[in-house]
Each structure stands twice: as C-alpha cells, then as structure tokens.
Design an enzyme around this catalytic site. Structure first.
Site, PDB file in Angstrom:
ATOM      1  N   GLY A 152       0.765  -1.245   0.000  1.00  0.00           N
ATOM      2  CA  GLY A 152       0.000   0.000   0.000  1.00  0.00           C
ATOM      3  C   GLY A 152       0.793   1.291   0.000  1.00  0.00           C
ATOM      4  O   GLY A 152       0.212   2.358   0.178  1.00  0.00           O
ATOM      5  N   ASP A 169      -5.071  -6.539  -4.707  1.00  0.00           N
ATOM      6  CA  ASP A 169      -3.874  -7.394  -4.740  1.00  0.00           C
ATOM      7  C   ASP A 169      -4.314  -8.839  -4.734  1.00  0.00           C
ATOM      8  O   ASP A 169      -5.285  -9.206  -4.049  1.00  0.00           O
ATOM      9  CB  ASP A 169      -2.956  -7.104  -3.545  1.00  0.00           C
ATOM     10  CG  ASP A 169      -1.541  -7.579  -3.809  1.00  0.00           C
ATOM     11  OD1 ASP A 169      -0.689  -6.736  -4.169  1.00  0.00           O
ATOM     12  OD2 ASP A 169      -1.281  -8.800  -3.695  1.00  0.00           O
ATOM     13  N   CYS A 179      10.058  -2.600 -10.149  1.00  0.00           N
ATOM     14  CA  CYS A 179      11.329  -2.326  -9.478  1.00  0.00           C
ATOM     15  C   CYS A 179      12.378  -3.277 -10.045  1.00  0.00           C
ATOM     16  O   CYS A 179      13.189  -3.841  -9.330  1.00  0.00           O
ATOM     17  CB  CYS A 179      11.215  -2.437  -7.964  1.00  0.00           C
ATOM     18  SG  CYS A 179      10.653  -4.026  -7.388  1.00  0.00           S
TER      19      CYS A 179
END
Ligand code: SAM
Length: 861
Positions: free
Chosen positions: A463, A483, A584
């Site tokens: 979150g 999710d 990422c």
C-alpha cells in the site's frame, strides 16, 4: 584462475582491488582519488607538463648519490621531503616554488622534514651546493605556477631523483601549506634569501641557460658558508681574482655535470626500459584456456585473482584493438568477464549476464558495486495528516537526523540516522509518514491522480503507492486497491487505516480478471510483480534465485496484467484515461518489452511523457530488438546513477475505448486477432496454447489463452465461470430443503424493496419446512453435507443466490447416486439432493467464490 592468469598476476604489479575506488578509476570519474600517474603519465596516459618534467628528473642529487653509495636506503620520496628545506634556504620566491613540492611532502608525512633539518651541517651544505645552482637560475619566477615550473626546471637541471608522480595542480596547492615554513627558514638562511630575491629572469632562460651568470657578486660575497658554492661557480669576481684554482674547480664542476648528465641519460634509458617492460608485462595478460576454466571450476577461485582478471579484462575491453590477444574475440573476453563478475559479486551467471548487457562495461561494474550498498532510508510525509515541515520538526525533536529527499519531491525526507526506531515513532504509529523507497514515489507522481477521480491500483499491497494516491486525491474520489495475495492485503488494509485513507476499497482479485470486475477507471496504476533486479541491495537473494523460467513466467503475467490495466481505463475520462506501468526491475524484458507488447496489442494507446524530469530514457532498441520510438519517453532509474532503487516507469494514454478489430473493450479480448508477432512472442515465452495453435495470424483466440500455461488456464476458467450468466436458481423451497442458507437473504437496508409482511411470513414458513425436512431425513439416518464458506453470509457473495455445486463424486459413488449432505454438524444417510449447494462468499471482495481455499466442512453427528 588459469595458469596464464596467475602468471599474468605475478608479472603485474598488483592492480588495485576492485573496490569503489577502482570502479571509479575504471570509469574515470572525477570523484575518484586521482590515480597515481604510472610511468610518468597521468591517469589516461596524458603526459602532463609537470609530470613530463619530472620524468626527466631521474638524476640523483649529489647528496643522494653519496647516500646511495653509503648504502642509504631512503627512497626518492624522502628526496622530495628534503627539497623544501633546500629551497627555503634560497629566497621567498624559490621557497614558493619549492613549496609546491612541500605540499606533496606535507601530504605524505612531512614529518621527515624535521629530520632532514636535523641532518648534519655538512650534508646540508653539500645539498646546498648542488641545489643552489639551478635555484639561482630560477630568477624572476613571478607567479605560483611559474614558480612551480621553475622548480621543475630546477629539477631538470639538478637531476634530482623523483618518483613522485604528482601533478602540477597539487604542487600549486601545496604552496599555501608552506608559508609558515618559509618564515621559519628565512631566519637561518636570511642572507642567501635576500640574494635570491634579487634574481629575476624567466623560465625559458632557466631552462636553456646552463650556468651563465648565475652567481652575482653579492652572492659570492655573502656566500660565507658557500665557499664551495663560490668555488663551484665561475663569476666575474672569480675571474678578476684570476685564481687558477677557480679554473680547476670549474673543471671539476663540469666533470661533475657531465657525470650527472651521463647518469641522467642512463636513468632515463632505464626508466624507458622499465616502462616498456611494464607495458609488455601487462600485454602478456592472456585469457584462461578452456582447460584452465574447467580446472578452475573444480576449486574455489582466489577472489584476488578474480579481481585482477576483472581489472585486466576491463582495461583490454576499453582499448580492444590495441590490447587484445590476436586470436581472441571480444565476446571471449566478455564471457570471461561475466563469469568473473558473477563470482566476485555472487550472482548466477544467467542474471549477471542479463544485467551486464544493460550498460557499457565500466558502468556495469558501477551498477554491480551500487547493488552492494544500501540505499538511503526515505519516508513519505502523509499529507492527509501532516505537513513535511511539521513532520521533520517532530522527528528532529526525537533525535532523527534528516533532510528533504531532493527537489523532485515535496513529501520525501531522507533519514541519515535516528536515535529512535524510525518504524515505531509516535508519528509513525499516528500515520504521519510511510517508510517508502524514494523510487516508489515515482510511479504515483507520474500517475498524477486528480481529485474526485476513480483510480485502480491493480497490484497494491502493502500500500505504499495506494496511500500516496489517496493523499494526492485528498481522500476524494475513490481508490480500488487490489492485490492477488490475500495475506498482503492485510498489510494493505492496515496501512490504509494507519494513514487515515478513507477513499479506498480493498479487493483481492487476480488483476488479470479486472476489466471483468470493474472498469471505467480514470487512471490505473500497475506496479507489476517483477524480478526485483532493481532492489538487489535490499534483497540480495535475487542474485541467485532467478532463472530463465522465472523471467518467462513473470513477463507473461506482466503482459497479461498490462492489457487488463489498459482495458480497465475509460478513454473517455474527462480528466484522465492514463495507465502507469512500473516495476522495481531493470531488465528490458520486464519493462520496454512489456510496454511495447501492450502498444502492439492495444493500438488505442500511446506512450506519453512520464512527467518526471529526471531518470534515463527507456530503450528503443536493445540487443537486436527494436521498440516503438515513443518508448524513449519512459524512464529508467538506477542505483548507481540516482542512488535509488532500480526502477522503470512508463505512462500510457488510452485514446479510445475501441480499437481496430475490437467490438468494445469488454469483448475485445475474446475477439482480438492474434498478430503474427504475438504468436512469436508467445512461442518465445513457451506458451503452450500459442504453440498448439500453430497458425500465425489466423486463429481467433481469446487473448489470454494465447500465452497461458495450465495454471492460467484454470484461473481463466474459474473467472469465466464466475462471470458467466448464473444458472437458474432452484426454487427457494427446494433449495432450502438442501441448504437452509440458500433461502433469500434479507435485503440490505435501504436497498431493495421492502418485503411485505406476507412475504416474511412465507419465508419463515419455508425455513421451518426446510428444517423439518432436514430433521426428518437425519432421523432416517441420511448423511447430509453442506459446504459452507468460512465467512458465508457476511459478504456480498453470500447474499447472492448460491450457485449449484457439483456433487462429490466420492459420495455419489458410495451412496449409489445418493449425495452426502451434512447439516448443522449432523451427517446422516439419505437420498441425494438433486443439486448439491454451496454457500459462496468472500471476506474480501474477489475471493474465489467456489472451490477455493477457505472452505470448511461442518461435520458431526
Ligand atoms: C511490486 S508489488 C506491489 C507493491 C505496491 N504497489 C506498493 O507500492 O506497496 C507487486 C504486488 O503484486 C501482487 N500480485 C502478483 N500477481 C498479481 C496478480 N496477478 N494480480 C494482482 N496482484 C498481483 C503481489 O502480491 C504484490 O503485492
């Protein structure tokens, strides 16, 4: 390390270890400590003026020669240390010139200076004798740099030995350090000093003039202790005196000078030979042979040898034409380098190679080095509860050392150190901030949600970005934070609570199903699950736990998710219509390839600038693959360039809710024709379905099937099952007989129409009848089983009419067509229900309604 490598290692003069400095040196970055000039050259072999002069300074001073003869093992460094003392005896100007050297000396243990001063008078005088000659020629040095130059010229003439490879700048800088010492020295050598001050003339003269007119009359008169000096230099007064000794002394001086010249020549030759030898030695580096590699694989490699080889290979790759072995190709060197880097940094070869090719050789090493260093701790101010300034003050009061993260963010604070655990301060617990990597601000900044918009955060847990989105929305509009991982959803919920997010709803769907769940969002953030190659410093396990298969699966999911994200957006949104894709990870296949794929599959989309004014441009071609030129607008972030986690951000604008060949967004997936490249891509990804199909560009397929594996297939089937029109409900009574929970539930308050009293009565009667029936069957010994979801009856799902579930094949077989039904913990035999029922529901929206985890049986007698 192979034998050849070892030999090379022996022959080399121990290259510096592969530490940060070496990396910086390899990259030639200015922040690196300037490397010592090798072989009289600067870091890049540039023969600097001063350095060159010093190269010629191979002649030892007479005193040095004498010490050498006496077995003095002082290195040339100590020579330099003495120079200031000598120079100081001259005059102020010279002192400055010499001070240049003293600066270096000071930097390297000028403590020896005192020892030098303490040397015997005789020795000093001898030095003086030698050094005065050139010094006197330094007349007229009028600026610092010139003085330095003079000093160099002096050295050239005097033949001082010198192994210091420092550059001109250092010498000039060193001047200031010497001022005090000048004063100290003036006292003792004042007379001479005065004499020097009278000298003038320019450096050219100094360089070219041998001994012409060096000593003035005053010099000679003043030179009391300088008897030898007087003797050593021809002067007018000498001539006037007509002393025949003077001639013989002069000859001696000349002889000495010749000897020195000769010595200088020999030294120079030696130096040159040494240089050549060094070069030859370095060039003798050879790659290990196949056998050596195999042998080395059996034993643990000596890490220092690996370092050496890395340095050598990098050096060769950076000057390949000149330094390579004749019969070796670049790829051979690269392959060896990849192996060595993998060994050195602890990666598997597969991942290291993947990452290595993202950068030029030297930069790749910088990247790997940066992955060894933790990134700064950063927190994001929760503007729903406080302001950055107030938060900073509160934390400073608690002993936290911090500063703003950078101009690019108004809410980030970088924490340097803290007297208190930063994840447990009262401010943290009160939700005033989120511990969040700086890089993870970026996709939300790029998404730029506007107040009152509907935003989907497709992969939201735990979150960090959801709460930032909510803050930018100022708790207006709404965020669906989804999710697929239920456990992670708990952290997501907790964070939303802690940060005071009031406009978010949490869902637990597989994001790929999303357009079928809710659509029409103004913006969607897809912070996709990824390999984590941008966060290796946080999770070093990534170095070894990622395989080809992992990347195939990940990219497959990422491609499915990005299409789902696009399809969830309303292109007609007045304020939005944007999708931000981020990971990422720094690999191209998880980033540019995914976005490029989406552009092909959804021509109703285009890439727009991310709105982030830093970061590197995305690739538009990579290792033979070319991408849409607009991918240049996407952004890459690296640990070694921005000191933040490796990250990728792409912003997409959806231009239409339809695209060529599609009916509308909802059915687009089913109708899209598989483009040729798509099938190829799918096959590349090992997608079974696409491979089975085998017809390029012909078959009409349901899109996701094109690259689904078995697991995906199950998911899709479950999803289709869930969203297909419901089977006609069994009549309430019939259903209730088999499952009392199947009775129509109470309508929501303020929702559906109020039921009449009659309806309520009949409902109660039905329930009663159902219970009665069940009891009767139990009494008859029938076993009744009812599957009840853990949270049945509490959720939306439970309120819907239950879908019929398939009878247990086991029970059916056992009972010869009779089902096994358990009600209220009593299990008895009895006739099988016509359609066994199940109560469906989910604690969090999106939990699989049937057949999923979380079911339990109530079973007892
Ligand atoms: C990179 S993390 C998200 C981090 C999050 N955006 C944040 O800032 O806190 C990726 C998330 O995707 C979730 N995920 C993985 N596969 C998914 C799928 N098919 N659908 C939805 N979520 C998925 C994972 O559970 C994980 O929480």
């Amino acid at each position: 390390m192979g034998n050849r490598g070892r030999q090379a290692r022996k022959q080399q003069k121990g290259p510096a270890p592969l530490d940060g400095k070496l990396v910086a040196r390899l990259s030639g970055k200015p922040e690196a400590a300037p490397p010592k000039a090798q072989n009289g050259k600067g870091p890049k072999g540039k023969p600097g003026k001063v350095v060159k002069a010093k190269q010629q300074k191979k002649l030892p001073k007479k005193s040095q020669l004498r010490r050498d003869e006496e077995g003095d093992d002082s290195d040339a460094h100590s020579e330099l240390e003495q120079e200031p003392v000598v120079g100081a005896r001259g005059n102020g100007k010279l002192q400055k010139a010499e001070a240049g050297k003293k600066g270096l000396v000071n930097g390297k243990g000028g403590g020896r200076e005192k020892a030098v001063q303490a040397e015997s008078e005789d020795e000093e005088e001898e030095e003086e004798e030698e050094e005065d000659r050139p010094v006197k020629k330094a007349k007229g040095a009028d600026g610092k740099a010139k003085k330095v130059k003079s000093a160099v010229a002096v050295e050239e003439h005097s033949g001082w030995d010198d192994v210091e490879d420092d550059d001109e700048e250092e010498e000039v800088e060193g001047l200031d350090d010497l001022e005090d010492d000048d004063e100290l020295m003036e006292g003792s050598e004042g007379e001479e000093g005065e004499g020097w001050e009278e000298m003038d003339g320019d450096d050219e003269e100094i360089m070219n003039d041998d001994f012409e007119g060096i000593p003035s009359d005053e010099d000679l008169e003043e030179g009391d202790g300088g008897q030898q000096i007087t003797m050593g230099f021809n002067s007018d007064s000498d001539a006037e005196e007509g002393d025949s000794d003077a001639d013989s002394e002069e000859l001696e001086v000349e002889r000495e000078a010749r000897e020195l010249d000769e010595q200088a020549r020999v030294d120079e030759e030696l130096a040159e030979a040494e240089l050549q030898t060094n070069i030859a030695e370095r060039e003798r580096f050879t790659l290990p042979s196949g056998q050596e590699i195999e042998r080395d694989a059996q034993v643990a490699e000596d890490i220092s040898l690996v370092q050496t080889r890395i340095s050598e290979i990098v050096r060769i790759l950076n000057n390949f034409k000149e330094l390579k072995e004749p019969d070796r190709s670049r790829s051979e060197y690269v392959d060896q380098l990849i192996k060595d880097l993998a060994t050195y940094y602890g990666y598997n070869d597969y991942l290291l190679e993947k990452l290595f090719h993202l950068f030029p050789v030297t930069e790749a090493i910088e990247f790997f080095e940066a992955n060894e260093v933790p990134r700064p701790v950063v927190i994001r101010t929760n503007t729903l509860k406080t302001r950055r300034r107030d938060l900073a003050q509160a934390l400073i009061n608690r002993g936290v050392n911090l500063e703003a993260v950078g101009k690019w963010s108004k809410v980030g604070l970088q924490i340097f150190d803290s007297a208190v655990p930063i994840g447990a301060t009262p401010e943290y617990l009160a939700g005033h901030y989120m511990l969040q990597a700086a890089s993870s601000f970026l996709p939300v900044m790029s998404l730029a949600p506007q107040e009152n918009e509907r935003v989907l955060d497709m992969c939201a847990a735990p979150g960090g970005k959801t709460t930032y989105i909510a803050a930018l929305l100022k708790n207006t509009g709404m965020v669906i934070a989804n999710d697929a991982n239920k456990d992670r959803c708990k952290a997501l919920i907790a964070n939303c609570h802690r940060l005071g997010v009031k406009n978010a709803a949490i869902s637990n769907y597989d994001g790929r199903e999303f357009p079928g769940v809710i659509g029409g969002f103004d913006r969607v953030l897809l912070d996709a699950p990824c390999s984590g190659t941008g966060v290796i410093s946080k999770d070093p396990s990534v170095k070894v736990n990622k395989s080809d298969e992992d990347f195939r699966l990940l990219t497959h999911i990422q491609k499915e998710l990005i299409l789902a994200a696009i399809d969830s957006v309303d292109a007609g949104s007045k304020t939005g219509g944007y999708i931000v894709y981020s990971t990422c990870s720094v690999t191209v296949e998880e980033n540019e390839e995914v976005v490029n794929y989406a552009l092909k599959k959804r021509p109703n989309c285009k890439i727009v600038p991310c709105g982030l004014d830093f970061g590197r441009e995305g690739f538009i071609s990579f290792r033979g693959k070319t991408f849409h030129p607009s991918l240049v607008h996407t952004r890459r972030y690296y640990p070694h360039t921005q000191n933040m986690d490796g990250f990728y951000v792409a912003k997409i604008k959806k231009t239409s809710n339809k695209y060529p060949g599609s009916k509308d967004v909802e059915t687009a997936a089913a109708d899209a024709e598989e483009p040729e490249e798509e099938v190829e891509a799918a096959e590349e990804n090992g997608a079974k379905a696409a491979a089975k199909k085998g017809k390029k560009g012909k078959a009409k397929v349901i899109e996701p099937v094109a690259f689904d594996d078995d697991e995906d297939q199950k998911l899709i089937e479950a999803s289709l099952q869930k969203h297909k029109p419901k089977a006609p409900k069994p009549a309430p009574v019939e259903a209730a007989i088999h499952d009392p929970t199947a009775l129509p539930s109470k309508p929501k308050r303020g929702g559906q129409e109020e039921r009449s009293l009659d309806e309520k009565r009949s409902e109660r009667a039905l329930k009663k009848a159902a219970k009665k029936d069940a009891m009767k069957r139990l009494k008859d010994g029938e076993e009744i089983t009812v599957e009840v979801d853990e949270v049945a009856g509490k959720s939306e799902g439970a309120e819907k009419a239950p879908e019929p579930a398939a009878p247990s094949p086991k029970a059916a077989a056992k009972e010869g067509g009779k089902g096994k039904v358990q009600v209220n913990g009593v299990a008895k035999k009895g006739p099988a229900p016509s359609k066994p029922t199940t109560a469906a529901g989910a604690g969090i929206a999106g939990q699989p309604a049937a057949g999923g985890a979380g079911k339990r049986k109530r079973s007892s007698k």
